[in-house]
Design a protein around this motif. Sequence first.
Motif, PDB file in Angstrom:
ATOM      1  N   ASP A 256       2.163   3.751   9.886  1.00  0.00           N
ATOM      2  CA  ASP A 256       2.798   2.428   9.871  1.00  0.00           C
ATOM      3  C   ASP A 256       4.190   2.509   9.263  1.00  0.00           C
ATOM      4  O   ASP A 256       5.140   1.897   9.765  1.00  0.00           O
ATOM      5  CB  ASP A 256       1.942   1.426   9.083  1.00  0.00           C
TER       6      ASP A 256
ATOM      7  N   ALA B  28      -3.644  -7.953   8.152  1.00  0.00           N
ATOM      8  CA  ALA B  28      -3.821  -6.598   8.671  1.00  0.00           C
ATOM      9  C   ALA B  28      -2.563  -6.067   9.357  1.00  0.00           C
ATOM     10  O   ALA B  28      -2.552  -4.940   9.851  1.00  0.00           O
ATOM     11  CB  ALA B  28      -4.986  -6.572   9.656  1.00  0.00           C
ATOM     12  N   THR B  29      -1.495  -6.854   9.376  1.00  0.00           N
ATOM     13  CA  THR B  29      -0.281  -6.496  10.107  1.00  0.00           C
ATOM     14  C   THR B  29       0.762  -5.866   9.187  1.00  0.00           C
ATOM     15  O   THR B  29       1.148  -6.480   8.178  1.00  0.00           O
ATOM     16  CB  THR B  29       0.323  -7.751  10.780  1.00  0.00           C
ATOM     17  N   ALA B  30       1.220  -4.674   9.539  1.00  0.00           N
ATOM     18  CA  ALA B  30       2.315  -4.029   8.804  1.00  0.00           C
ATOM     19  C   ALA B  30       3.614  -4.741   9.173  1.00  0.00           C
ATOM     20  O   ALA B  30       3.976  -4.805  10.353  1.00  0.00           O
ATOM     21  CB  ALA B  30       2.391  -2.549   9.146  1.00  0.00           C
TER      22      ALA B  30
ATOM     23  N   CYS C  93       8.362  -1.804   5.223  1.00  0.00           N
ATOM     24  CA  CYS C  93       8.132  -0.597   4.442  1.00  0.00           C
ATOM     25  C   CYS C  93       9.291  -0.404   3.474  1.00  0.00           C
ATOM     26  O   CYS C  93      10.363  -0.982   3.643  1.00  0.00           O
ATOM     27  CB  CYS C  93       7.950   0.629   5.338  1.00  0.00           C
TER      28      CYS C  93
ATOM     29  N   GLU D 162       0.853  -1.186   0.000  1.00  0.00           N
ATOM     30  CA  GLU D 162       0.000   0.000   0.000  1.00  0.00           C
ATOM     31  C   GLU D 162       0.892   1.241   0.000  1.00  0.00           C
ATOM     32  O   GLU D 162       1.797   1.357   0.836  1.00  0.00           O
ATOM     33  CB  GLU D 162      -0.900   0.030   1.240  1.00  0.00           C
TER      34      GLU D 162
ATOM     35  N   TYR E  85       1.971  -5.274   4.031  1.00  0.00           N
ATOM     36  CA  TYR E  85       1.066  -5.851   5.026  1.00  0.00           C
ATOM     37  C   TYR E  85       0.923  -7.350   4.793  1.00  0.00           C
ATOM     38  O   TYR E  85       0.794  -7.808   3.655  1.00  0.00           O
ATOM     39  CB  TYR E  85      -0.326  -5.223   4.919  1.00  0.00           C
TER      40      TYR E  85
END
Length: 171
Positions: free
Chosen positions: A20, A55-57, A60, A7, A52
């Motif tokens: 996040d 639902a867990t980041a 990045c 995302e 992700y």
Amino acid sequence: MSELRFEAAAPDGPAALPADWRRIHNLIIPTAPLSAADVRERAGRNRLVVAYLGATAVGCSTVRPPAGNPAAATVIARILPEFRRRGHGHRLYQHALATAREMGADEIDTVVLAANADGLIFARHHGFVEIERYVLPGDTIPFVDLRLAVKKPDGGPDRGPHPAGPPGPPG
């Protein structure tokens, strides 16, 4: 197991995404913590993505657009320690690398905090070679700039110097 999804943490997008991204960045690079304002500013000039798992980041990335001649983009992939060695870093890196190539990058650089042994191993495993170490003012732990080794026509690695010097603080 849930599929990894990516995302964009855009400055005008949902507030949870930059939060996040910032949390993961600051956990992995504790020597250069960023504020929410810093992240908004970076999201305006770089491509920031959160990975992700359900639902867990879990990670990045940052892609700094290509600059210089040849056009070098900086690709940085970060995965939280508890989610490493499961292929997530490789998938996040491949996603970021594709983004950099779509932006017109001829060369790919990355930067890793020297204390992040896993990050350095990951970068070298993916074909990066060290080109420089530097310490930012006020810091004691160096950052390591690495370049993706490109095969020259003779088959040997191209390990030329960074065309623009240090890219500045990681992010």
